[in-house]
Design an enzyme around this catalytic site. Sequence first.
Site, PDB file in Angstrom:
ATOM      1  N   SER A  10      45.346  28.155  34.886  1.00 48.60           N
ATOM      2  CA  SER A  10      44.646  29.388  35.250  1.00 48.60           C
ATOM      3  C   SER A  10      43.193  29.267  34.810  1.00 48.60           C
ATOM      4  O   SER A  10      42.912  29.073  33.618  1.00 48.60           O
ATOM      5  CB  SER A  10      45.284  30.577  34.536  1.00 48.60           C
ATOM      6  OG  SER A  10      44.395  31.674  34.581  1.00 48.60           O
ATOM      7  N   HIS A  35      45.627  28.250  39.573  1.00 43.96           N
ATOM      8  CA  HIS A  35      46.051  29.649  39.494  1.00 43.96           C
ATOM      9  C   HIS A  35      44.806  30.516  39.353  1.00 43.96           C
ATOM     10  O   HIS A  35      44.031  30.370  38.408  1.00 43.96           O
ATOM     11  CB  HIS A  35      46.963  29.793  38.274  1.00 43.96           C
ATOM     12  CG  HIS A  35      47.571  31.144  38.099  1.00 43.96           C
ATOM     13  ND1 HIS A  35      48.709  31.553  38.771  1.00 43.96           N
ATOM     14  CD2 HIS A  35      47.214  32.185  37.312  1.00 43.96           C
ATOM     15  CE1 HIS A  35      49.025  32.783  38.396  1.00 43.96           C
ATOM     16  NE2 HIS A  35      48.127  33.200  37.510  1.00 43.96           N
ATOM     17  N   ASP A  37      43.442  34.241  38.998  1.00 40.88           N
ATOM     18  CA  ASP A  37      43.856  35.595  38.598  1.00 40.88           C
ATOM     19  C   ASP A  37      42.869  36.625  39.137  1.00 40.88           C
ATOM     20  O   ASP A  37      41.753  36.756  38.631  1.00 40.88           O
ATOM     21  CB  ASP A  37      43.905  35.686  37.071  1.00 40.88           C
ATOM     22  CG  ASP A  37      45.089  34.942  36.490  1.00 40.88           C
ATOM     23  OD1 ASP A  37      46.229  35.286  36.844  1.00 40.88           O
ATOM     24  OD2 ASP A  37      44.867  34.010  35.694  1.00 40.88           O
ATOM     25  N   MET A  39      41.914  40.391  39.460  1.00 44.35           N
ATOM     26  CA  MET A  39      42.178  41.675  38.776  1.00 44.35           C
ATOM     27  C   MET A  39      41.171  42.707  39.260  1.00 44.35           C
ATOM     28  O   MET A  39      39.977  42.416  39.356  1.00 44.35           O
ATOM     29  CB  MET A  39      42.033  41.507  37.266  1.00 44.35           C
ATOM     30  CG  MET A  39      42.900  40.417  36.678  1.00 44.35           C
ATOM     31  SD  MET A  39      42.833  40.465  34.873  1.00 44.35           S
ATOM     32  CE  MET A  39      43.649  38.918  34.477  1.00 44.35           C
ATOM     33  N   HIS A  76      47.038  35.030  42.143  1.00 42.91           N
ATOM     34  CA  HIS A  76      47.864  36.027  41.437  1.00 42.91           C
ATOM     35  C   HIS A  76      47.144  37.363  41.577  1.00 42.91           C
ATOM     36  O   HIS A  76      46.160  37.629  40.892  1.00 42.91           O
ATOM     37  CB  HIS A  76      48.015  35.595  39.975  1.00 42.91           C
ATOM     38  CG  HIS A  76      48.811  36.552  39.149  1.00 42.91           C
ATOM     39  ND1 HIS A  76      48.895  36.463  37.776  1.00 42.91           N
ATOM     40  CD2 HIS A  76      49.567  37.637  39.491  1.00 42.91           C
ATOM     41  CE1 HIS A  76      49.666  37.431  37.318  1.00 42.91           C
ATOM     42  NE2 HIS A  76      50.069  38.168  38.336  1.00 42.91           N
ATOM     43  N   MET A  78      46.584  40.778  40.965  1.00 41.62           N
ATOM     44  CA  MET A  78      46.795  41.942  40.088  1.00 41.62           C
ATOM     45  C   MET A  78      45.934  43.076  40.609  1.00 41.62           C
ATOM     46  O   MET A  78      44.954  43.493  39.980  1.00 41.62           O
ATOM     47  CB  MET A  78      46.482  41.547  38.643  1.00 41.62           C
ATOM     48  CG  MET A  78      47.560  40.641  38.051  1.00 41.62           C
ATOM     49  SD  MET A  78      47.073  39.838  36.524  1.00 41.62           S
ATOM     50  CE  MET A  78      46.250  38.389  37.171  1.00 41.62           C
ATOM     51  N   MET A 170      56.330  37.452  34.718  1.00 47.39           N
ATOM     52  CA  MET A 170      55.244  37.553  33.733  1.00 47.39           C
ATOM     53  C   MET A 170      55.839  37.479  32.324  1.00 47.39           C
ATOM     54  O   MET A 170      56.790  38.189  31.998  1.00 47.39           O
ATOM     55  CB  MET A 170      54.493  38.879  33.895  1.00 47.39           C
ATOM     56  CG  MET A 170      53.617  38.973  35.119  1.00 47.39           C
ATOM     57  SD  MET A 170      52.387  37.651  35.275  1.00 47.39           S
ATOM     58  CE  MET A 170      51.357  37.915  33.824  1.00 47.39           C
ATOM     59  N   PHE A 176      45.121  39.997  30.723  1.00 49.72           N
ATOM     60  CA  PHE A 176      44.265  39.198  29.839  1.00 49.72           C
ATOM     61  C   PHE A 176      44.903  37.846  29.556  1.00 49.72           C
ATOM     62  O   PHE A 176      46.139  37.748  29.488  1.00 49.72           O
ATOM     63  CB  PHE A 176      44.038  39.940  28.512  1.00 49.72           C
ATOM     64  CG  PHE A 176      43.349  41.261  28.711  1.00 49.72           C
ATOM     65  CD1 PHE A 176      41.965  41.335  28.786  1.00 49.72           C
ATOM     66  CD2 PHE A 176      44.093  42.418  28.886  1.00 49.72           C
ATOM     67  CE1 PHE A 176      41.328  42.554  29.023  1.00 49.72           C
ATOM     68  CE2 PHE A 176      43.470  43.642  29.123  1.00 49.72           C
ATOM     69  CZ  PHE A 176      42.078  43.714  29.189  1.00 49.72           C
ATOM     70  N   GLY A 177      44.057  36.847  29.352  1.00 49.52           N
ATOM     71  CA  GLY A 177      44.532  35.542  28.925  1.00 49.52           C
ATOM     72  C   GLY A 177      44.677  35.519  27.410  1.00 49.52           C
ATOM     73  O   GLY A 177      44.257  36.448  26.712  1.00 49.52           O
ATOM     74  N   GLY A 178      45.302  34.463  26.915  1.00 52.93           N
ATOM     75  CA  GLY A 178      45.367  34.242  25.473  1.00 52.93           C
ATOM     76  C   GLY A 178      46.318  35.158  24.716  1.00 52.93           C
ATOM     77  O   GLY A 178      46.211  35.282  23.494  1.00 52.93           O
ATOM     78  N   ASP A 204      54.123  32.934  33.654  1.00 58.46           N
ATOM     79  CA  ASP A 204      52.681  33.112  33.451  1.00 58.46           C
ATOM     80  C   ASP A 204      52.447  33.984  32.227  1.00 58.46           C
ATOM     81  O   ASP A 204      52.894  35.136  32.184  1.00 58.46           O
ATOM     82  CB  ASP A 204      52.091  33.788  34.706  1.00 58.46           C
ATOM     83  CG  ASP A 204      50.587  33.968  34.632  1.00 58.46           C
ATOM     84  OD1 ASP A 204      49.957  33.410  33.708  1.00 58.46           O
ATOM     85  OD2 ASP A 204      50.036  34.659  35.517  1.00 58.46           O
ATOM     86  N   GLY A 205      51.729  33.408  31.268  1.00 58.49           N
ATOM     87  CA  GLY A 205      51.357  34.140  30.069  1.00 58.49           C
ATOM     88  C   GLY A 205      51.872  33.476  28.813  1.00 58.49           C
ATOM     89  O   GLY A 205      53.074  33.425  28.569  1.00 58.49           O
ATOM     90  N   GLY A 226      46.573  28.968  30.935  1.00 55.75           N
ATOM     91  CA  GLY A 226      45.126  29.191  30.924  1.00 55.75           C
ATOM     92  C   GLY A 226      44.508  28.687  29.647  1.00 55.75           C
ATOM     93  O   GLY A 226      43.924  27.600  29.593  1.00 55.75           O
ATOM     94  N   SER A 227      44.667  29.462  28.571  1.00 56.11           N
ATOM     95  CA  SER A 227      44.012  29.089  27.310  1.00 56.11           C
ATOM     96  C   SER A 227      44.531  27.762  26.773  1.00 56.11           C
ATOM     97  O   SER A 227      43.755  26.998  26.188  1.00 56.11           O
ATOM     98  CB  SER A 227      44.192  30.212  26.276  1.00 56.11           C
ATOM     99  OG  SER A 227      45.525  30.657  26.252  1.00 56.11           O
TER     100      SER A 227
HETATM  101  O1  LIG Z   1      47.946  36.470  34.765  1.00 57.89           O
HETATM  102  C1  LIG Z   1      47.398  36.234  33.706  1.00 57.89           C
HETATM  103  C2  LIG Z   1      47.050  37.349  32.786  1.00 57.89           C
HETATM  104  O2  LIG Z   1      47.389  38.545  33.378  1.00 57.89           O
HETATM  105  C3  LIG Z   1      47.002  34.818  33.364  1.00 57.89           C
HETATM  106  O3  LIG Z   1      47.373  33.965  34.418  1.00 57.89           O
HETATM  107  C4  LIG Z   1      47.634  34.298  32.103  1.00 57.89           C
HETATM  108  O4  LIG Z   1      47.609  35.168  31.064  1.00 57.89           O
HETATM  109  C5  LIG Z   1      47.111  32.933  31.743  1.00 57.89           C
HETATM  110  O5  LIG Z   1      46.506  32.891  30.519  1.00 57.89           O
HETATM  111  P1  LIG Z   1      47.197  32.295  29.190  1.00 57.89           P
HETATM  112  O6  LIG Z   1      47.868  31.012  29.575  1.00 57.89           O
HETATM  113  O7  LIG Z   1      46.041  32.129  28.276  1.00 57.89           O
HETATM  114  O8  LIG Z   1      48.196  33.323  28.723  1.00 57.89           O
HETATM  115 FE   LIG Z   2      48.168  34.954  36.273  1.00 58.37          FE
END
Ligand SMILES: O=C(CO)[C@H](O)[C@H](O)COP(=O)(O)O
Ligand SMILES: [Fe+2]
Length: 255
Positions: A10, A35, A37, A39, A76, A78, A170, A176-178, A204-205, A226-227
């Site tokens: 992501s 990926h 995102d 939003m 994705h 959102m 999810m 949010f990421g991380g 994801d997440g 992502g992170s």
């Molecule tokens: O959809 C998402 C957040 O809504 C992101 O794709 C997801 O959170 C990726 O980030 P990480 O791997 O850091 O959690």
């Molecule tokens: Fe996502």
Amino acid sequence: MSPPAIINPSVLSADFAELGKACRDAMDWKSDWLHLDVMDGHFVPNMTFGAPVIGKLRKHVDRPKEAGGLGTFDCHMMIAEPMRWASIFRDAGADMYCFHYEAAVTSVGAKDPADTQTTEKCTPKNLIRYIHELGMQAGIAIKPKTGVDVLWDILAAEDEKERPDMVLIMTVEPGFGGQKFMASELHKVTALREKYPNLNIEVDGGLAEGTIDQAAEAGANVIVAGSAVFGAKDPAHVIQVLRDAVDKRRGGEKL
Ligand SMILES: O=C(CO)[C@H](O)[C@H](O)COP(=O)(O)O
Ligand SMILES: [Fe+2]
């Protein structure tokens, strides 16, 4: 045997001022998909980017058919009204349009952002059919508070054009990421994999070296990170670890 691993970084955790480079880097690190995102500040309490940015990113990554299946833009979505925006994202270069069940069932079936006339409700099956008619793959995502039960009727649609190509579970609250990985969501993956051995099941997440084994064991094969990727010293290594975990589970197939 369940479908192959699809590692799907992501770019939410990349430097937004250099997104084109981030996409090229991720493909160099041997990612399968990217990926993206999207939003809107309504469906989730955050905003990222829309179709114009995806259109520009498309120029940095080959279309999947030109790259032997790699480089799929997994969008994705959102966003509150996923049907309104589908054709615009198709035109921008989306390959997979993954909408949220919760957004679909609370929106109208208008097919244009400017349409104020349509009052007919959107349904997940109608939206999936429409995404397919536009030539994209269709994904359906559920948030942690949504039960997996809502998916059974959709996955069992009589007409295959109304069935999703991918389900996204999810493993954090979207926005949010991380965030911290929610292992409590994996029972949904297990239940889906038991019934649908060939389905692409995305998580994801919070996916990272420390959480991938649980997700892979449950049966997930499309892995968003992502992170864990963009924050790593050696992103290619992290991608390999994620892939190995899914492949290991496939090798010792339990289902
Ligand atoms: O959809 C998402 C957040 O809504 C992101 O794709 C997801 O959170 C990726 O980030 P990480 O791997 O850091 O959690
Ligand atoms: Fe996502």
